[in-house]
Enzyme design. Structure first.
Site: not given
Ligand SMILES: [Zn+2]
Length: 166
Positions: A123-124
């Site tokens: 996840h960013q």
């Protein structure tokens, strides 16, 4: 504005140590699959990628972007996922600009336990940065006073993303 909105104090340590952690194998997969054990934090998704509010935000508007596929490393993203992650990043920045008007952003992936990553699913983070942050009130071990309840963020950004075709 109510007192609750101004003084929401999440406790990330309890989350990391498992005290408050929902008993699901992967919290991001659980959010994607709308499992009842987890809050529905999704702002927007299509068949490849999604954006959700971080339940333990560092700042108002702190978002997580992720591929729906459970992978652990950006090198595992296929071409379509890479393209859509970037496109979603741009759409998110545009909407965060208009809703929160931050003066900057920190954007990135935490990979591996040594980086502080507490969720394996890639996840960013998008962390908006503001000129007068309450950094000096950092307490200990990840607890921090923030200025907005994630549920408020969720409502504001769902509205801002409502024009984006999924
Ligand atoms: Zn997952």
């Amino acid at each position: 504005m109510t007192f609750r909105k101004q003084l929401f104090i999440p406790n990330k340590r309890a989350y990391i140590t498992g005290l408050n952690r929902p008993s699901v194998e992967c919290i991001i997969c659980a959010i994607i699959n709308e499992e009842p054990e987890v809050a529905n934090l999704t702002i927007w998704k299509n068949s490849t990628v999604a954006a959700c509010v971080n339940l333990y935000p560092y700042n108002a508007g702190h978002l997580l972007l992720f591929p729906l596929r459970h992978i652990k490393d950006p090198r595992e993203l296929n071409d379509e996922e890479s393209l859509q992650m970037h496109s979603l990043l741009c759409h998110s920045l545009k909407r965060l600009d208009s809703v929160y008007r931050p003066e900057g952003y920190n954007i990135g992936y935490n990979i591996g336990e040594a980086s502080g990553a507490s969720i394996e699913h890639l996840h960013q983070h998008i962390v908006p940065r503001y000129p007068r942050e309450l950094g000096f009130v950092d307490i200990t071990a990840g607890a921090k006073i923030i200025i907005e309840d994630p549920n408020v963020t969720l409502a504001l950004l769902r509205e801002a993303f409502s024009d984006l075709k999924s």
